[in-house]
Design a protein around this motif. Sequence first.
Motif, PDB file in Angstrom:
ATOM      1  N   GLY A 152       0.828  -1.212   0.000  1.00 26.22           N
ATOM      2  CA  GLY A 152       0.000   0.000   0.000  1.00 26.22           C
ATOM      3  C   GLY A 152       0.859   1.257   0.000  1.00 26.22           C
ATOM      4  O   GLY A 152       0.608   2.193  -0.744  1.00 26.22           O
ATOM      5  N   ALA A 153       1.899   1.249   0.838  1.00 23.85           N
ATOM      6  CA  ALA A 153       2.778   2.424   0.928  1.00 23.85           C
ATOM      7  C   ALA A 153       3.534   2.638  -0.380  1.00 23.85           C
ATOM      8  O   ALA A 153       3.623   3.767  -0.870  1.00 23.85           O
ATOM      9  CB  ALA A 153       3.750   2.249   2.086  1.00 23.85           C
ATOM     10  N   ALA A 160       2.632   1.646  -3.352  1.00 21.85           N
ATOM     11  CA  ALA A 160       1.694   2.041  -4.411  1.00 21.85           C
ATOM     12  C   ALA A 160       1.512   3.556  -4.456  1.00 21.85           C
ATOM     13  O   ALA A 160       1.270   4.132  -5.508  1.00 21.85           O
ATOM     14  CB  ALA A 160       0.339   1.368  -4.181  1.00 21.85           C
ATOM     15  N   GLU A 161       1.636   4.199  -3.306  1.00 23.32           N
ATOM     16  CA  GLU A 161       1.464   5.652  -3.244  1.00 23.32           C
ATOM     17  C   GLU A 161       2.771   6.407  -3.409  1.00 23.32           C
ATOM     18  O   GLU A 161       2.795   7.522  -3.892  1.00 23.32           O
ATOM     19  CB  GLU A 161       0.824   6.047  -1.899  1.00 23.32           C
ATOM     20  CG  GLU A 161      -0.616   5.660  -1.753  1.00 23.32           C
ATOM     21  CD  GLU A 161      -1.529   6.297  -2.792  1.00 23.32           C
ATOM     22  OE1 GLU A 161      -1.274   7.422  -3.214  1.00 23.32           O
ATOM     23  OE2 GLU A 161      -2.495   5.624  -3.208  1.00 23.32           O
ATOM     24  N   ASN A 162       3.864   5.793  -2.926  1.00 24.87           N
ATOM     25  CA  ASN A 162       5.154   6.482  -2.983  1.00 24.87           C
ATOM     26  C   ASN A 162       6.261   5.461  -3.240  1.00 24.87           C
ATOM     27  O   ASN A 162       6.663   4.729  -2.331  1.00 24.87           O
ATOM     28  CB  ASN A 162       5.379   7.226  -1.649  1.00 24.87           C
ATOM     29  CG  ASN A 162       6.614   8.077  -1.661  1.00 24.87           C
ATOM     30  OD1 ASN A 162       7.372   8.089  -2.644  1.00 24.87           O
ATOM     31  ND2 ASN A 162       6.837   8.805  -0.586  1.00 24.87           N
ATOM     32  N   LEU A 168       9.541   4.719  -1.159  1.00 20.25           N
ATOM     33  CA  LEU A 168       9.525   3.982   0.109  1.00 20.25           C
ATOM     34  C   LEU A 168       9.921   2.516  -0.064  1.00 20.25           C
ATOM     35  O   LEU A 168      10.018   1.781   0.921  1.00 20.25           O
ATOM     36  CB  LEU A 168       8.125   4.049   0.744  1.00 20.25           C
ATOM     37  CG  LEU A 168       7.655   5.420   1.241  1.00 20.25           C
ATOM     38  CD1 LEU A 168       6.200   5.356   1.647  1.00 20.25           C
ATOM     39  CD2 LEU A 168       8.495   5.871   2.424  1.00 20.25           C
ATOM     40  N   TYR A 212      -3.750  -2.783   3.567  1.00 22.00           N
ATOM     41  CA  TYR A 212      -3.285  -2.203   2.309  1.00 22.00           C
ATOM     42  C   TYR A 212      -3.914  -0.818   2.078  1.00 22.00           C
ATOM     43  O   TYR A 212      -3.216   0.176   1.869  1.00 22.00           O
ATOM     44  CB  TYR A 212      -3.649  -3.164   1.164  1.00 22.00           C
ATOM     45  CG  TYR A 212      -3.492  -2.600  -0.216  1.00 22.00           C
ATOM     46  CD1 TYR A 212      -2.236  -2.447  -0.790  1.00 22.00           C
ATOM     47  CD2 TYR A 212      -4.602  -2.206  -0.964  1.00 22.00           C
ATOM     48  CE1 TYR A 212      -2.094  -1.921  -2.060  1.00 22.00           C
ATOM     49  CE2 TYR A 212      -4.467  -1.683  -2.234  1.00 22.00           C
ATOM     50  CZ  TYR A 212      -3.214  -1.539  -2.777  1.00 22.00           C
ATOM     51  OH  TYR A 212      -3.064  -1.007  -4.030  1.00 22.00           O
ATOM     52  N   VAL A 213      -5.233  -0.793   2.171  1.00 21.03           N
ATOM     53  CA  VAL A 213      -5.956   0.451   1.875  1.00 21.03           C
ATOM     54  C   VAL A 213      -5.654   1.540   2.911  1.00 21.03           C
ATOM     55  O   VAL A 213      -5.376   2.689   2.550  1.00 21.03           O
ATOM     56  CB  VAL A 213      -7.478   0.166   1.789  1.00 21.03           C
ATOM     57  CG1 VAL A 213      -8.280   1.436   1.833  1.00 21.03           C
ATOM     58  CG2 VAL A 213      -7.786  -0.594   0.522  1.00 21.03           C
ATOM     59  N   THR A 232      -3.075   1.931   4.810  1.00 21.70           N
ATOM     60  CA  THR A 232      -1.710   2.471   4.665  1.00 21.70           C
ATOM     61  C   THR A 232      -1.644   3.410   3.464  1.00 21.70           C
ATOM     62  O   THR A 232      -0.998   4.459   3.528  1.00 21.70           O
ATOM     63  CB  THR A 232      -0.685   1.336   4.505  1.00 21.70           C
ATOM     64  OG1 THR A 232      -0.937   0.366   5.479  1.00 21.70           O
ATOM     65  CG2 THR A 232       0.731   1.844   4.645  1.00 21.70           C
ATOM     66  N   ARG A 233      -2.307   3.046   2.370  1.00 22.19           N
ATOM     67  CA  ARG A 233      -2.308   3.914   1.185  1.00 22.19           C
ATOM     68  C   ARG A 233      -2.827   5.304   1.540  1.00 22.19           C
ATOM     69  O   ARG A 233      -2.275   6.306   1.127  1.00 22.19           O
ATOM     70  CB  ARG A 233      -3.208   3.322   0.083  1.00 22.19           C
ATOM     71  CG  ARG A 233      -2.485   2.334  -0.790  1.00 22.19           C
ATOM     72  CD  ARG A 233      -3.282   1.982  -2.005  1.00 22.19           C
ATOM     73  NE  ARG A 233      -3.054   2.966  -3.058  1.00 22.19           N
ATOM     74  CZ  ARG A 233      -3.277   2.737  -4.336  1.00 22.19           C
ATOM     75  NH1 ARG A 233      -3.712   1.574  -4.726  1.00 22.19           N
ATOM     76  NH2 ARG A 233      -3.057   3.668  -5.233  1.00 22.19           N
ATOM     77  N   VAL A 256      -0.378   7.344   3.628  1.00 21.43           N
ATOM     78  CA  VAL A 256       0.686   7.923   2.798  1.00 21.43           C
ATOM     79  C   VAL A 256       0.123   9.091   1.981  1.00 21.43           C
ATOM     80  O   VAL A 256       0.746  10.135   1.866  1.00 21.43           O
ATOM     81  CB  VAL A 256       1.317   6.848   1.875  1.00 21.43           C
ATOM     82  CG1 VAL A 256       2.373   7.456   0.969  1.00 21.43           C
ATOM     83  CG2 VAL A 256       1.916   5.724   2.697  1.00 21.43           C
ATOM     84  N   LYS A 287       0.893  13.430   1.657  1.00 21.28           N
ATOM     85  CA  LYS A 287       1.239  14.155   0.423  1.00 21.28           C
ATOM     86  C   LYS A 287       0.389  15.423   0.225  1.00 21.28           C
ATOM     87  O   LYS A 287       0.603  16.160  -0.714  1.00 21.28           O
ATOM     88  CB  LYS A 287       1.057  13.220  -0.789  1.00 21.28           C
ATOM     89  CG  LYS A 287       2.134  12.136  -0.826  1.00 21.28           C
ATOM     90  CD  LYS A 287       2.345  11.541  -2.186  1.00 21.28           C
ATOM     91  CE  LYS A 287       1.235  10.714  -2.699  1.00 21.28           C
ATOM     92  NZ  LYS A 287       1.482   9.920  -3.862  1.00 21.28           N
TER      93      LYS A 287
END
Lengths: 88, 355
Positions: free
Chosen positions: A53-54, A56-58, A61, B12-13, B15-16, B19, B23
Amino acid sequence: MVDAVTATQVVMSVEAVEASQLGMKALAASIAIVGTGLASAWAELSIGSAAVGAVAENKDLFGSVLVLTIIPETIVIFGLVVGLLLIL
Amino acid sequence: MSAIVGSAPYLYVCTRFRVRRMKLIPQEEYLRMLQMSLPEIIRLIQETEYKREIDELSHSFRGIDLIEVALSWNLAKTYQKVLEIMPEGLREMTESYLRRWDIQNVLAILRGKAQGLPPGKIKEVLIPAGELDRDYLDKIITCAEPGKVLESLKRWRLYPVLARELPRATESGSFSFLENELYKQFYHDILDETGAGIKGGKEFLEFLRLEIDIRNLQILFRLRVNGAKGEVVTFFIPGGTFTVEELVRLHETSSTDAFFDSLTAQLKNRELISLLGRFRQKNGLVPGALHEIENALTLMQYSRLEMMARYHSFSIWPILAYIERKKQEITNLRAITRGKQAGLSTEQIRNYLVM
C-alpha cells in the motif's frame, strides 16, 4: 519368573525411552520450525500488505518497506536454529 | 485463517491513505502561497497533482476559473478512485458518506436555476463524488426550471424530502430550509444503515456522531451570534451526542456567561472546553468571532480525526481523515485564489483557511 519379566521390561523400557527421546526431539524441532514459520507468515502478511500500500502511493519507500517486510524472517531463522540444536 | 487473510485489504488500503494524507499540502506551503501573487499561485498549483486536470480543461477555461474547475474535477476523481480501491465493508460506508455530495450538487443546480445561471456556469461548481454521477448531473443541468429538475430526480433516494420542501423553497427564494431537511434525512439514513451491525460500523458511527455534534455546535453559535428567535428546533440535526432538546435549551439560555457555563458542563472533550474558554475570555460571542469559532470547530474535528486514525490505524478513520483533509485542501486553495483575485489582504485570506 517374575524377576525375568521385570528385567525384560526394564531393557525394553530403556530402548523405548531412547526412541521416544529421539521422537520428542524431532517433534520439538518441528514445533519450533512450524510455530515460527506461522508467526513469520502472519507478521509478513500484515507488514507486506501495508508495505505494498505504501509503495503504491510512494515508490521512494520501496527500500525502507523491503527491509521492514523481511525483518519477521528472523523469527523463522531462530526457529530453524533451535530445531537444528535439538536434532544435532 | 480467513480472518487473518481478511485483514490484508484493510491494511493495504489504510496504509495507502495514510501515505496519501502525508502528500497533501502542508501548512507551511499555504503560508508561502499567501505571500505570492495570483499568477505565481496558479503556476504553483499547475505544478502539483492538479496538473492533469488543468491540462485537460485548459481549452475550455482560463485563469482562476480554470483553477476552480480543475480543483473540483480533481476532488471528484480522487473520491471515485478512493472507492475503486476500497475493500468490501469499507466501500459501503465510504459510498454512503460520499452521498452528501449529491445534496450539495442538487442544491447548486437548484440555486443556479433559480438565479437563471447558464448550465456551463452551474457545471463549474459541481463535484460529482456521490451517487449521482457526472452524466446524470449533466442531464439535470439542461432542465429549464427547478420543477423539471425535481422530475428528473425521481430515482434519487432523497427525492421525497426534495418533493416535499422544494415548492416552499422556490416560493420563498431561500433554499436553506430545504438544505437543512436534506442533510437531516441524509444523517438519519446513514445512521440507520450504520446501526444495522455492519463490520467496522462502530468506528463509523463514532465519526458520524462527531460530525453531527460539530455541525450542531456551528449552527448553535450561528443562531446565538445572529440572535435568532422563535422555532429553532428544525435547524438542529438529531443523532449526535447532544440531543436536539439540549441544543434548543442552550440556545434559549439568556446570558452569554450562562450559555458558556451550560455548554462547558455538557462537554466531555477537553480540547473543545479549552477552545470555548479561550473565546469566552477573548471576545465573547460577537459576529466577528463566529468565523473564528467555526474554523476552530472544524480544526478540532480534524485533529480528533487524526487522533482516531492513529489510534484505530486499520479502520474507516484513516480513510475519512484523508477524505476530509482533501476536501479542506480544495477549500483552502479556492479561498487563497479567490481571495487574491478579490484583492483581500493576507490576514483576511488567512482567516478563511483551516490548516
